[in-house]
Design an enzyme around this catalytic site. Structure first.
Site, short mmCIF file in Angstrom:
data_model
loop_
_atom_site.label_atom_id
_atom_site.label_comp_id
_atom_site.label_asym_id
_atom_site.label_seq_id
_atom_site.Cartn_x
_atom_site.Cartn_y
_atom_site.Cartn_z
N ARG A 172 -24.75 48.21 -3.04
CA ARG A 172 -23.91 49.31 -2.57
C ARG A 172 -22.81 49.59 -3.60
O ARG A 172 -22.52 50.75 -3.90
CB ARG A 172 -23.29 48.99 -1.21
CG ARG A 172 -24.27 48.95 -0.07
CD ARG A 172 -23.59 48.69 1.26
NE ARG A 172 -22.81 49.84 1.73
CZ ARG A 172 -22.02 49.82 2.79
NH1 ARG A 172 -21.87 48.70 3.49
NH2 ARG A 172 -21.37 50.90 3.15
N CYS A 220 -13.79 47.75 1.56
CA CYS A 220 -15.21 47.61 1.93
C CYS A 220 -15.73 49.00 2.26
O CYS A 220 -15.37 49.97 1.59
CB CYS A 220 -15.35 46.65 3.10
SG CYS A 220 -14.40 47.14 4.56
#
Length: 270
Positions: A172, A220
């Site tokens: 990611r 995050c």
């Protein structure tokens, strides 16, 4: 106060306000699980509705609630300014850590996360109850700003001048896949330190992992995993680090620049 507490020690505490914040990302409300059994005296909070604010065009998937709204939630849960609050989720620590972070940010000091969550409690053979709890209203006053927090501008400045750490999975971070947010990649200048399955109960290992990043701030996808990292750093006996609470979902909602290349290691040419 250590931010984590084991099931046996938690069971011995008297007068704690217990918060059940069991939650599944993208899943249904966990009201049925609460009704099927919860810690004695625990008040149910819906993580998305009560702990986080409403989602808007910007701000990310789990923005902070407005102080007035959070104060109303805390008071309805029976929390006073000096209450000891015990927070638990299923056991991965995600929702519990973000709740811990939010309450600490709001000025509630005596907050602990149940180590291992609901699974640890039941695994220890401790009792449950099924009745919904309606506590006497509390008197907590929300006073924002008691933990360090970054917005998008602050995150960009931190990445340029210090160390901004992305705790999402490496693929990611590299922009190779993005299962949740509409844009893949990372904040330019950020490094990657995957959160993974950190065992929050091992402070020595946590200290070894995070002491190497003394000036780091963390983000995050939506500020949940980063709050868990802040809990881990705190549990290691280190200062609670800044969190970019809007995180990647806030960053891309604002149309900010996106990076996919990996920064070179120290000593390499850029």
């Amino acid at each position: 106060m250590r931010p984590l507490i084991g099931a046996a020690a938690a069971a011995e505490l008297q007068g704690s306000v217990r918060l059940d914040v069991r939650w599944t990302l993208g899943g249904p409300s966990r009201e049925a699980d609460y009704a099927a059994g919860h810690l004695p005296g625990a008040v149910r909070l819906d993580f998305d509705r009560d702990v986080c604010g409403p989602v808007g065009p910007v701000g990310g998937r789990h923005p902070l609630p407005e102080p007035e709204a959070l104060q109303a939630v805390l008071r309805s849960a029976g929390i006073d300014d000096d209450s000891h609050v015990l927070v638990y989720d299923d056991g991965d620590g995600m929702a519990a850590a973000r709740t811990w972070w939010t309450l600490r940010w709001a000025g509630i000091e005596n907050v602990q996360v149940l180590e291992g969550g609901f699974k640890a409690w039941t695994g220890a053979g401790l009792p449950l109850e099924t009745e919904a709890v309606q506590p006497k209203p509390g008197t907590a006053t929300v006073r924002p700003g008691h933990l360090p927090m970054l917005d998008a501008e602050g995150a960009a400045e931190w990445a340029a001048t210090r160390e901004l750490v992305d705790v999402r999975a490496p693929e990611r971070y590299r922009g190779e896949m993005e299962p949740v947010d509409p844009v893949a990649g990372h904040v330019p200048g950020a490094i990657n330190l995957f959160l993974g399955e950190d065992d929050l109960s091992d402070p020595d290992r946590l200290r070894e992992r995070y002491a190497a990043h003394p000036e780091a701030a963390y983000y995050c996808g939506s500020g949940v995993g980063a709050a868990r990292t802040a809990l881990a750093v705190t549990a290691a006996g280190l200062p609670t680090p800044p969190v970019y609470i809007g995180s990647w979902s806030d960053w891309v909602s604002r149309g900010r620049d996106v990076a996919t290349s990996v920064p070179p290691a120290a000593g390499e040419e850029r």
